[in-house]
Design an enzyme around this catalytic site. Sequence first.
Site, PDB file in Angstrom:
ATOM      1  N   HIS A 285       0.766  -1.431  -0.076  1.00 34.16           N
ATOM      2  CA  HIS A 285       0.010   0.086  -0.078  1.00 34.16           C
ATOM      3  C   HIS A 285       0.802   1.208  -0.114  1.00 34.16           C
ATOM      4  O   HIS A 285       1.976   1.289  -0.860  1.00 34.16           O
ATOM      5  CB  HIS A 285      -1.096   0.146   1.083  1.00 34.16           C
ATOM      6  CG  HIS A 285      -2.149   0.774   1.214  1.00 34.16           C
ATOM      7  ND1 HIS A 285      -2.510   1.372   0.351  1.00 34.16           N
ATOM      8  CD2 HIS A 285      -3.146   0.804   2.216  1.00 34.16           C
ATOM      9  CE1 HIS A 285      -3.506   2.373   0.481  1.00 34.16           C
ATOM     10  NE2 HIS A 285      -4.079   1.857   1.785  1.00 34.16           N
ATOM     11  N   HIS A 326      -1.855  -1.811  -9.953  1.00 33.89           N
ATOM     12  CA  HIS A 326      -2.790  -1.257  -8.926  1.00 33.89           C
ATOM     13  C   HIS A 326      -4.075  -2.131  -9.242  1.00 33.89           C
ATOM     14  O   HIS A 326      -4.447  -2.528 -10.281  1.00 33.89           O
ATOM     15  CB  HIS A 326      -3.153   0.320  -9.725  1.00 33.89           C
ATOM     16  CG  HIS A 326      -3.691   1.036  -8.427  1.00 33.89           C
ATOM     17  ND1 HIS A 326      -5.188   1.101  -8.173  1.00 33.89           N
ATOM     18  CD2 HIS A 326      -3.214   1.687  -7.394  1.00 33.89           C
ATOM     19  CE1 HIS A 326      -5.467   1.515  -7.016  1.00 33.89           C
ATOM     20  NE2 HIS A 326      -4.395   2.141  -6.624  1.00 33.89           N
ATOM     21  N   ASP A 382       3.053   5.805  -6.407  1.00 30.77           N
ATOM     22  CA  ASP A 382       4.242   5.756  -5.828  1.00 30.77           C
ATOM     23  C   ASP A 382       5.673   5.329  -6.550  1.00 30.77           C
ATOM     24  O   ASP A 382       6.634   5.584  -5.766  1.00 30.77           O
ATOM     25  CB  ASP A 382       4.162   4.426  -4.897  1.00 30.77           C
ATOM     26  CG  ASP A 382       3.006   4.555  -3.483  1.00 30.77           C
ATOM     27  OD1 ASP A 382       3.237   5.612  -3.020  1.00 30.77           O
ATOM     28  OD2 ASP A 382       2.271   3.632  -3.233  1.00 30.77           O
TER      29      ASP A 382
HETATM   30  N1  CMC Z   1       5.474  -6.481 -10.011  1.00 29.34           N
HETATM   31  C1  CMC Z   1       5.186  -7.745 -10.735  1.00 29.34           C
HETATM   32  N2  CMC Z   1       4.337  -8.395 -10.965  1.00 29.34           N
HETATM   33  C2  CMC Z   1       2.909  -7.756 -10.327  1.00 29.34           C
HETATM   34  C3  CMC Z   1       3.020  -6.580  -9.940  1.00 29.34           C
HETATM   35  C4  CMC Z   1       4.096  -5.889  -9.501  1.00 29.34           C
HETATM   36  N3  CMC Z   1       4.429  -4.755  -9.042  1.00 29.34           N
HETATM   37  N4  CMC Z   1       1.785  -6.422  -9.488  1.00 29.34           N
HETATM   38  C5  CMC Z   1       1.014  -7.157  -9.858  1.00 29.34           C
HETATM   39  N5  CMC Z   1       1.908  -8.266 -10.123  1.00 29.34           N
HETATM   40  C6  CMC Z   1       1.414  -9.657 -10.835  1.00 29.34           C
HETATM   41  C7  CMC Z   1       0.946 -10.751 -10.057  1.00 29.34           C
HETATM   42  O1  CMC Z   1       2.164 -11.389  -9.674  1.00 29.34           O
HETATM   43  C8  CMC Z   1      -0.158 -11.197 -10.691  1.00 29.34           C
HETATM   44  O2  CMC Z   1       0.337 -12.087 -11.636  1.00 29.34           O
HETATM   45  P1  CMC Z   1      -0.115 -13.638 -12.042  1.00 29.34           P
HETATM   46  O3  CMC Z   1      -1.455 -13.168 -12.559  1.00 29.34           O
HETATM   47  O4  CMC Z   1       0.756 -14.283 -12.825  1.00 29.34           O
HETATM   48  O5  CMC Z   1      -0.313 -14.435 -10.735  1.00 29.34           O
HETATM   49  C9  CMC Z   1      -0.974 -10.322 -11.397  1.00 29.34           C
HETATM   50  O6  CMC Z   1      -0.007  -9.247 -11.673  1.00 29.34           O
HETATM   51  C10 CMC Z   1      -2.022  -9.493 -10.749  1.00 29.34           C
HETATM   52  O7  CMC Z   1      -1.574  -9.197  -9.299  1.00 29.34           O
HETATM   53  P2  CMC Z   1      -2.332  -9.162  -7.907  1.00 29.34           P
HETATM   54  O8  CMC Z   1      -1.557  -9.127  -6.901  1.00 29.34           O
HETATM   55  O9  CMC Z   1      -3.629 -10.232  -8.156  1.00 29.34           O
HETATM   56  O10 CMC Z   1      -2.970  -7.624  -8.196  1.00 29.34           O
HETATM   57  P3  CMC Z   1      -3.789  -6.770  -7.004  1.00 29.34           P
HETATM   58  O11 CMC Z   1      -4.673  -6.077  -7.583  1.00 29.34           O
HETATM   59  O12 CMC Z   1      -4.127  -7.606  -5.870  1.00 29.34           O
HETATM   60  O13 CMC Z   1      -2.575  -6.118  -6.428  1.00 29.34           O
HETATM   61  C11 CMC Z   1      -1.075  -4.301  -5.899  1.00 29.34           C
HETATM   62  C12 CMC Z   1      -2.357  -4.842  -6.743  1.00 29.34           C
HETATM   63  C13 CMC Z   1      -0.885  -2.775  -5.997  1.00 29.34           C
HETATM   64  C14 CMC Z   1      -0.696  -4.789  -4.449  1.00 29.34           C
HETATM   65  C15 CMC Z   1       0.160  -4.836  -6.743  1.00 29.34           C
HETATM   66  O14 CMC Z   1       0.012  -4.488  -8.115  1.00 29.34           O
HETATM   67  C16 CMC Z   1       1.580  -4.726  -6.210  1.00 29.34           C
HETATM   68  O15 CMC Z   1       1.816  -5.642  -5.188  1.00 29.34           O
HETATM   69  N6  CMC Z   1       2.202  -3.740  -6.563  1.00 29.34           N
HETATM   70  C17 CMC Z   1       3.606  -3.371  -5.961  1.00 29.34           C
HETATM   71  C18 CMC Z   1       3.182  -2.581  -4.629  1.00 29.34           C
HETATM   72  C19 CMC Z   1       2.742  -1.274  -5.018  1.00 29.34           C
HETATM   73  O16 CMC Z   1       3.543  -0.428  -5.734  1.00 29.34           O
HETATM   74  N7  CMC Z   1       1.785  -0.798  -4.369  1.00 29.34           N
HETATM   75  C20 CMC Z   1       1.245   0.549  -4.300  1.00 29.34           C
HETATM   76  C21 CMC Z   1      -0.296   0.697  -4.814  1.00 29.34           C
HETATM   77  S1  CMC Z   1      -0.590   2.422  -5.385  1.00 29.34           S
HETATM   78  C22 CMC Z   1      -0.626   3.326  -3.703  1.00 29.34           C
HETATM   79  C23 CMC Z   1      -1.499   2.781  -2.933  1.00 29.34           C
HETATM   80  O17 CMC Z   1      -2.959   3.156  -3.102  1.00 29.34           O
HETATM   81  O18 CMC Z   1      -1.456   2.334  -2.013  1.00 29.34           O
END
Ligand code: CMC
Length: 447
Positions: A285, A326, A382
Amino acid sequence: MGTVEEAKADESVASPSGTRDALSVIDRRTGKSYELPIVNGTIRAMDLRQMRTGPSDFGLMSYDPAFLNTAACTSRITFIDGDAGILRYRGYPIEVLAEKCTYLEVAYLLRNGELPTRAQYDQWVKDITYHTMIHESLKKLMDAFNYDAHPMGMLIATVAAMSTFYPEARDVHSRESRTKQIHRLIAKMPTIAAFAYKHAMGMPYVYPSNDLGYCENFLTMLFKTPAENYRPNPALVKALDVLFILHADHEQNCGTAVMRGIGSAHTDPYSALAGAAAALYGPLHGGANEEVLKMLEEIGSISRVPAFIKEVKEGKGEKRLMGFGHRVYKNFDPRAKIIKRMAEEVFQVTGRNPLLDIALELERIALQDEYFVKRKLYPNVDFYSGLIYQAIGIPSDAFTVLFAIPRTSGWLAQWEELLEDPEEKIARPRQVYLGSGERAFLPMERR
Ligand code: CMC
């Protein structure tokens, strides 16, 4: 997903009662059919409960871990269209607010639903300004932390402690009391954040000054020392103000969901906000901005970017490209676009952050790479914000604190909306129990 023709044909199908705004469902377990009203593009999860296989059946529930497709409230504060990359506060596009407003004007808008008149704005700014001091005992409490305490840990604990200083805050149904707590929280967050920074630096705290604006005051509390005068560069003050606008609210994200969840128990806003800030602290987050900097430092040079991208792809979700992806934005994050532009302006004042070139290369390669394109992973808010904070002189472990300061206005607006919503009740999700059935107890000596 059907074809466009199929979708059009489906639109013309009316439900048994003749209304098109309903979902007709056949429960194959019993053969019974049901009609669920569709309101605002949703069905009520409670309407599923009537679908039972027999008198002892509790009734059907929806299962949605992590709330991927569940609206937990109605709201009139923030609108996001993740596919189109649209973010609006109270109907105003984020790009317009970032260009034309101050953060405090936006904070007023979030709470009150309308932009302030000049007189309303002046009063609001005065109310916030005159609450920026913190109780001396709160300062002593901050003194008790270890020299290397994480600033987010200090912020969370200090905000929670504030509930003991303002016991009247428990009267969450009084608008007058809420207004007071809202002034206090928006006003004191920068002071607490700056004191946390000074504590880590082993420097004396700098008290707030009523003749300075919100961001100017914050930068002064951070960087002024008893040994010399400090006037923040107006370009940096403006950049920080814009960053605060971009971070002010983001509808039902993890931290806000916690704020509403705790608030739904009618807990005081300080305790609820401490919980929301704790959620924000997490690296998935708001903690991501700190992680982005660590990642860029770990990569170290442009030539190592392809190898890093390869590691992320091969890590299969274990290693992430921080600041990418995201839950809601699947095209681009409009906040990231504004921040990227602003980074260049800030670097004209501070000098170019050498990590920017690594970030740009990372973005360039990732946006062409099938892994990221297929998963719709774009830079989020971020990705570039930490580079700006670092250029301003803020240490990376304080980045999330700089997210929490402006998000306070969003959390409070959402909290108050919840309290005024006649439909709201204490948040209490259901579960699907998969553990063992009733078991015979075995005394310890027989286990
Ligand atoms: N790098 C590499 N792979 C990723 C990333 C990433 N940053 N984010 C998602 N994926 C992949 C993930 O491994 C999955 O792949 P697969 O379908 O093969 O299993 C796919 O993309 C979907 O990911 P998810 O975890 O199901 O997506 P989510 O919607 O649950 O997660 C997120 C959203 C923001 C937690 C995630 O994209 C992430 O961990 N990003 C990195 C951390 C980050 O930058 N967070 C800040 C968010 S914006 C500020 C805020 O609002 O807090």
